[in-house]
Design an enzyme around this catalytic site. Sequence first.
Site, short mmCIF file in Angstrom:
data_model
loop_
_atom_site.label_atom_id
_atom_site.label_comp_id
_atom_site.label_asym_id
_atom_site.label_seq_id
_atom_site.Cartn_x
_atom_site.Cartn_y
_atom_site.Cartn_z
N ASP A 9 1.40 -1.37 -0.19
CA ASP A 9 -0.21 0.17 0.09
C ASP A 9 0.97 1.43 0.58
O ASP A 9 1.61 1.49 0.73
CB ASP A 9 -0.81 -0.20 1.29
N GLU A 69 -1.87 -1.49 -4.39
CA GLU A 69 -2.97 -0.84 -4.51
C GLU A 69 -2.74 0.61 -6.00
O GLU A 69 -1.42 1.24 -5.79
CB GLU A 69 -3.42 -0.14 -2.72
N HIS A 142 -1.98 0.93 6.87
CA HIS A 142 -1.72 0.58 5.82
C HIS A 142 -1.10 -0.73 5.29
O HIS A 142 -1.07 -0.75 4.30
CB HIS A 142 -0.16 1.67 5.50
#
Length: 163
Positions: A9, A69, A142
């Site tokens: 992330d 992501e 995260h």
Amino acid sequence: MQRRILGIDPGLASTGWGVLNDIDGKIVYIDHGTIITKAGCPRAERLFFIFQSIREIIKKYKPSEAAIEILFFGKNVTSAIPVAEARGVISAAVAEKGIPLHEFTPNAIKKGITGSASADKKQIQEMVRIILGLEKAPKPDHAADALGAAICAVNAAVGIAKL
């Protein structure tokens, strides 16, 4: 067949990461954490630290694949630029080792983990905990999002989710 997946992330201040094994569709948790950069440092140094840190994580865990992501531009494009830069150095570190990189939108990760594209951070953390059989929800968020990206890569490969 066994695959090791590094989920990421991206972020300039905090980049989450998580490592899973996929053993014939069975997800096995390995580790997770965050890469934190200092706000007062020049951006180039922070980006280089993220790059080096991802390289070290790759060296330690030897993933066969990675999942990240995709950057989502919300209302504030200016704040998305540092995230895009972090994503760039992360992608470069992964490409340097020839590791295939799967990309998922934030909504696809939310839907793949919780069944709802509108899930909040706590829901994602709790579902990641349940899916991985962890005693506690992975923190910070995260790292949970990074594990979520890795879970989505497993699910997409075994045909559970169409992301």
